[in-house]
Design a protein around this motif. Sequence first.
Motif, PDB file in Angstrom:
ATOM      1  N   LEU A  79       0.842  -1.344  -0.212  1.00 10.41           N
ATOM      2  CA  LEU A  79      -0.138  -0.106  -0.054  1.00 10.41           C
ATOM      3  C   LEU A  79       0.872   1.323  -0.108  1.00 10.41           C
ATOM      4  O   LEU A  79       1.857   1.380   0.740  1.00 10.41           O
ATOM      5  N   THR A  80       0.383   2.438  -0.779  1.00  4.08           N
ATOM      6  CA  THR A  80       1.033   3.470  -0.559  1.00  4.08           C
ATOM      7  C   THR A  80       0.472   4.532   0.314  1.00  4.08           C
ATOM      8  O   THR A  80      -0.610   4.594   0.206  1.00  4.08           O
ATOM      9  N   ASP A  81       1.331   4.827   1.056  1.00  2.39           N
ATOM     10  CA  ASP A  81       0.797   5.801   2.128  1.00  2.39           C
ATOM     11  C   ASP A  81       0.581   7.150   1.659  1.00  2.39           C
ATOM     12  O   ASP A  81       1.188   7.995   0.806  1.00  2.39           O
ATOM     13  N   LYS A 312      -1.527   8.313  -5.641  1.00  3.96           N
ATOM     14  CA  LYS A 312      -1.534   9.088  -4.591  1.00  3.96           C
ATOM     15  C   LYS A 312      -1.805   8.306  -3.216  1.00  3.96           C
ATOM     16  O   LYS A 312      -1.501   9.110  -1.930  1.00  3.96           O
ATOM     17  N   GLY A 313      -2.356   7.233  -3.212  1.00  4.52           N
ATOM     18  CA  GLY A 313      -2.932   6.435  -2.026  1.00  4.52           C
ATOM     19  C   GLY A 313      -4.274   6.730  -1.557  1.00  4.52           C
ATOM     20  O   GLY A 313      -4.574   6.701  -0.468  1.00  4.52           O
ATOM     21  N   TYR A 332      -6.286  -0.836  -7.689  1.00  6.66           N
ATOM     22  CA  TYR A 332      -5.087  -1.154  -7.112  1.00  6.66           C
ATOM     23  C   TYR A 332      -3.737  -0.986  -7.666  1.00  6.66           C
ATOM     24  O   TYR A 332      -2.669  -0.610  -7.192  1.00  6.66           O
ATOM     25  N   SER A 333      -3.785  -1.305  -9.017  1.00  9.50           N
ATOM     26  CA  SER A 333      -2.675  -1.375  -9.928  1.00  9.50           C
ATOM     27  C   SER A 333      -2.199   0.009 -10.158  1.00  9.50           C
ATOM     28  O   SER A 333      -1.080   0.501 -10.484  1.00  9.50           O
ATOM     29  N   LEU A 338     -10.059   0.617  -3.462  1.00 10.39           N
ATOM     30  CA  LEU A 338     -11.529   0.855  -3.311  1.00 10.39           C
ATOM     31  C   LEU A 338     -12.019   0.178  -2.341  1.00 10.39           C
ATOM     32  O   LEU A 338     -11.521  -0.972  -1.662  1.00 10.39           O
ATOM     33  N   CYS A 339     -13.172   0.596  -1.461  1.00 12.08           N
ATOM     34  CA  CYS A 339     -14.064   0.059  -0.672  1.00 12.08           C
ATOM     35  C   CYS A 339     -15.309   0.224  -0.792  1.00 12.08           C
ATOM     36  O   CYS A 339     -15.660   1.556  -1.111  1.00 12.08           O
TER      37      CYS A 339
END
Length: 597
Positions: A79-81, A312-313, A332-333, A338-339
């Motif tokens: 994951l990107t912070d 950008k996360g 995600y790529s 997403l949620c």
Amino acid sequence: MASDSEESDLSGDENFDDIGNFDLVNVNNDEQRRLERQFRAIVGDSSDSESDFEGFEPEDAYRAPTFDTWTKNENPRNLTDFSERTGPTRVLDGSNSALDFFKLFYTDELMKFIVEMTNLNARRKRESDPQNNKGAWSDATLEELRAFYGLLFLMEVMSYDRDEMYWSNNAKHWLVGSKFGEIMTRDRFIQIRRYLHFSDDNEASNHRNDKLFKVRRILDSLRNSFQSEYAPHKDISVDEAMIPFKGRLGMKQYMKDKPVKFGIKMWVAADADTAYCHNFEVYVGKNTENINKNLGMVSQVVISLTKHLEMKGHVIYTDNFYTSPTLADFLYSRQTYLCGTIRVNRKGYPKELVRTAAQARRMARGDSDWLMCGPLLASYWKDNRIVYYLSSYHQPSEANLTTTRRNKDGSETTLSITPTVKGYATNMGGVDRLDQMSRVNKSKKSMRWYRKIEMKLRDIALYNAYVIEGTVIDHTPTHKRKRDLLSFRLDLAHQLIGSYRQERRAFKRPRMQESDEMRLDEKSHWPQATGSTNTVCVVCNKKHNVYKGSHPGCSVAENPCKRTKTTLKCQKCDVPLCCNSRSTCFEDYHTKVYYWQ
């Protein structure tokens, strides 16, 4: 050659440096494409210079994996912070007024364009159809248009069923009215509203494929301003907003679950923390030519709205209309997550997680379960009914995470929840809150659909300006009244009006004629039969014509002063007049110089 167990453990999230341990011949196509994307993210891909994000495959080249392996293993994610600066993008301070914040979106350039198009529309209509465009007209100015918009904002606060009531000076209804007449006359306000326009219609032939040509300049200008003036927080919600409209229109939609059921639909991406509108798109109908079959139309809506937020996360929250494993994998790529809730018949969603109605009835409130496929987490949580979720960001579970529900007897029950449930409940309401803050009055009907769109965007711009002001000054000061949106709207309306006052022309009353002296002498005026049933009262006719002249475009049915037929006349003056208990025409004609007032 790697063993079968080693191949099944490959999630696609490991660093590409370890790829030497595997034989790519035996890696399935989905995993190979994921590894190739990861490799390009690390080393770059100079051959894809036309891609919006160098090193990543474009949307047209994306191929969704099959999502056929869902397990109870908690797979690692890369994951990107989120570390972006949020809030206004320019330096502002407490000295800025409400008008300064509003002009970030409705700039002087945009307002001058509206003035130009309004004047152009007035000239063309008056030249092409002078019969229905009577009355003197002078070109609107920038200051006058600002005052007009200020009155429109005040009308949202002071709501009357008829716009004429804002200028009422009826002695019988002395509590009704306002000071609008001191700013602008009623007739001038109606004139500007009638000719208000946002495009050059002569150029419509060059934009035949653009259904939103009449508001294209407004849409593009405000969209660019919304994105450039404010950097959103980490959590973004995507949903629909409705613009009320019941007229005949090809793009009109019906949404039974919305407060506004008929109207024009907008796709909106809003900041989940502040409900700031960051991006929007008006839905004009299904366009099958530009749909990527690998992603689908609904997924492309989310991708388009959040395109400039990739890498950008950010975490995007959607409802079950948008959420799908394909969309989650694609975002995600692009280092976007997403949620959302999801429909269980979505392609790729694990069927083994779906519970039957009989199984759901035996479950207790607060029960949950989950499965993972790569970075995607599929889960459900039982409240009054089972709700299914999909997330590429949240963990499957977290200790001591609870919520409360109130029972019918007033007691409260504590239920355990998952991080996905908490994140969705906290961050999904951004667009709904924005829609509430920028609601358009349904009772004010308009035959021009593009006016409704501009009205909605104007209120969204007002709310966005209020949000930016809240980052500069404290809206909840200690021991003082909260500065709410109503206070901001009132300040903005008065600042838009400013010192503008419409110039009034001196009213020249007509001189008295000899016939006036006779009808006002109060001698021998008696009613007499006309001998005809087709005569119209001169007082009613005069009032009808005066109202028609002061209300250009008013139809006979809309005119409150009706032409009344009478069988009586004045014996001395020889003019037909109403003479009954319901009318004062006979008395007014013989006692008032200006009997039509």
